[in-house]
Write a protein that holds these residues in place. Structure first.
Motif, short mmCIF file in Angstrom:
data_model
loop_
_atom_site.label_atom_id
_atom_site.label_comp_id
_atom_site.label_asym_id
_atom_site.label_seq_id
_atom_site.Cartn_x
_atom_site.Cartn_y
_atom_site.Cartn_z
N GLN A 35 5.72 1.65 -8.57
CA GLN A 35 4.94 2.48 -7.99
C GLN A 35 5.36 2.69 -6.33
O GLN A 35 5.31 3.95 -5.86
N VAL A 36 6.21 1.73 -5.92
CA VAL A 36 6.79 1.90 -4.50
C VAL A 36 8.01 3.04 -4.62
O VAL A 36 7.62 3.94 -3.69
N ARG B 292 0.74 -1.07 0.02
CA ARG B 292 -0.15 0.05 -0.02
C ARG B 292 0.79 1.23 0.07
O ARG B 292 2.09 1.29 0.49
N SER B 293 0.39 2.26 -0.58
CA SER B 293 1.43 3.51 -0.70
C SER B 293 1.38 4.32 0.72
O SER B 293 2.53 4.58 0.93
N SER B 294 0.49 3.74 1.59
CA SER B 294 0.86 4.14 3.01
C SER B 294 2.06 3.75 3.62
O SER B 294 2.51 3.98 4.78
N ASP B 295 2.46 2.53 3.09
CA ASP B 295 3.64 1.54 3.98
C ASP B 295 4.82 2.39 4.05
O ASP B 295 5.68 2.37 4.71
N VAL B 296 4.98 3.48 2.99
CA VAL B 296 6.19 4.32 3.09
C VAL B 296 6.25 5.31 4.09
O VAL B 296 7.33 5.88 4.30
N ASP B 297 5.03 5.61 4.84
CA ASP B 297 5.10 6.66 5.62
C ASP B 297 5.86 6.55 6.92
O ASP B 297 5.99 5.35 7.59
N GLY B 298 6.69 7.47 7.20
CA GLY B 298 7.53 7.54 8.43
C GLY B 298 8.81 6.67 8.42
O GLY B 298 9.43 6.35 9.43
#
Length: 423
Positions: free
Chosen positions: A91-92, A69-75
């Motif tokens: 995409q990642v 998920r795109s939110s996996d890169v948050d933080g």
């Protein structure tokens, strides 16, 4: 991406969260490397390889068993993508780029924001090689550099003191072998390349001293028979004083430190004074120098044992038989007396004797005679130290031996039967 576009650096990821997207072998290797760097690793993949599952089961990393998920890169601080699906990896990489997070895209190295180099570790040195996007080329170069560091062909010496809470250095007693630079051990060569101070004997691989950096201090303490300009107690003190000053000290000795080399005394003195000491065995001249003249110290059908003594030692307790090899170190000056002592103990006067001067060196010379004749031969030809004297029937095996010695040589296949003389 061109090689000129790369700015080499090193990331300190200890305690920092990182993301690996993918569950195959490449992802497993990258996750293991990130764990080695101390990172907090999360892996996102619907399926994980056995290696990744093993790391997850051990609690070393977190595995999210699902699609990315795109939110996996948050933080996170760093991203490694290795799904094997170029669209997913792209995409990642795009999501990481949008958040200004460095990402290695294993599917497309040309457009990847970062590259993972081929890495090797030698002691506290980490080698990282990029080779224009050619991983096999990078691995070959990495391996070559690592080997050169491990063997001491490249300088591994520190130039900046590392704070460890102690100002004490160390001492390594390194056996340098009989003198040829190729006969020092890999460990000894590496320690020599790291040395701040080298305390050197007269013998051993002296040519290696020329390869030391200009600021490495060489302290000469070499001895010759009957002449010890630096007494042993002073050598001991030099080793300790230099180590206590914070230096890495190498005591470079000829042969082996523990074979008539007084290495035991030096190691004991260092430990008594709180100095860490390492002993690196060397190729002892007692065995290697006779081998340079083709003389084995044991040989089936000729000798099953040998004794090593100096020419200054009493020979009364040494077996006085041609089938027991006697090796004299530093024995040239008292050769006549030693031969007489062995003869008086029962050694036959026709026992073969070989003297090998400067073994393995360009000026090597071999003199062969008998217990009765060898002292006269040595005086007549000016035999001098460094030399090793070998007494016993094993001398018959040497290609330097006279022909009438060789006819009494014994076969290794049918011991105790003389070989037929060559036609």
């Amino acid at each position: 991406m061109a090689l000129q576009d790369i700015y080499p650096t090193a990331l300190r990821l200890l305690g920092r969260p990182v993301l690996v997207v993918g569950g195959g072998p490449v992802a497993a290797r990258r996750a293991k490397g990130l764990l080695d760097a101390g990172a907090e690793v999360t892996v996102v993949a619907p399926v994980a390889s056995p290696a990744l599952r093993e790391l997850a089961d051990a609690g070393l990393l977190a595995w999210e068993q699902r699609d990315y998920r795109s939110s996996d890169v948050d933080g996170v601080w760093f991203v490694q993508t290795a799904t094997g699906v170029s669209e997913v990896d792209a995409q990642v990489a795009a999501d990481a780029e949008a958040q200004r997070i460095w990402c290695v895209n294993a599917s497309d190295h040309e457009s990847s924001a970062a590259w993972t180099p081929a890495v090797a570790v030698v002691e506290d040195v980490k080698i990282a090689v990029n080779a224009g996007g050619d991983p096999r080329r990078a691995m070959a170069l990495r391996d070559a550099v690592a080997t050169a560091l491990e063997t001491g062909d490249l300088p591994l010496r520190r130039h900046r003191r590392v704070s460890t809470g102690s100002t004490t250095g160390s001492v390594a007693l390194v056996g340098g072998g009989p003198g040829d630079t190729g006969l020092i051990t890999v460990r000894g060569r590496r320690l020599l390349a790291q040395a701040d101070v080298v305390v050197a004997d007269r013998l051993g691989p002296r040519e290696l001293l020329k390869d030391l950096a200009p600021d490495v201090r060489v302290i000469e303490v070499g001895k010759t028979p009957g002449h010890h300009p630096v007494p042993q107690l002073e050598i001991n003190r030099i080793l300790v004083d230099e180590a206590l000053a914070g230096n890495r000290v190498v005591r470079l000795k000829g042969g082996d430190p523990y074979v008539l080399g007084r290495g035991g005394e030096e190691a004991e003195f260092c430990r008594q004074n709180g100095v860490e000491v390492e002993v690196v065995p060397g190729v002892t001249s007692a065995i290697s120098v006779p081998a340079a003249a083709g003389i084995p110290v044991t040989h089936r059908g000729l000798a099953k044992g040998f004794s090593v003594v100096t020419g200054h030692e009493e020979l009364a307790e040494v077996p006085a038989r041609p089938d027991h090899t006697v090796i004299l170190l530093m024995g040239v000056a008292k050769l006549r007396g030693s031969a007489a002592a062995l003869a008086a103990a029962g050694m036959p006067l026709d026992t073969p004797v070989g003297i090998v001067e400067n073994g393995y060196m360009p000026e090597q010379r071999v003199t062969i005679g008998t217990l009765e004749s060898i002292a006269d031969q040595a005086e007549a030809s000016g035999v001098a130290n460094p030399a090793v004297v070998v007494i016993g029937d094993v001398v018959r095996v040497s290609p330097y031996a006279p022909e009438h010695f060789k006819t009494a040589d014994y076969s290794t296949l049918t011991p105790n039967k003389p070989r037929a003389a060559a036609l």
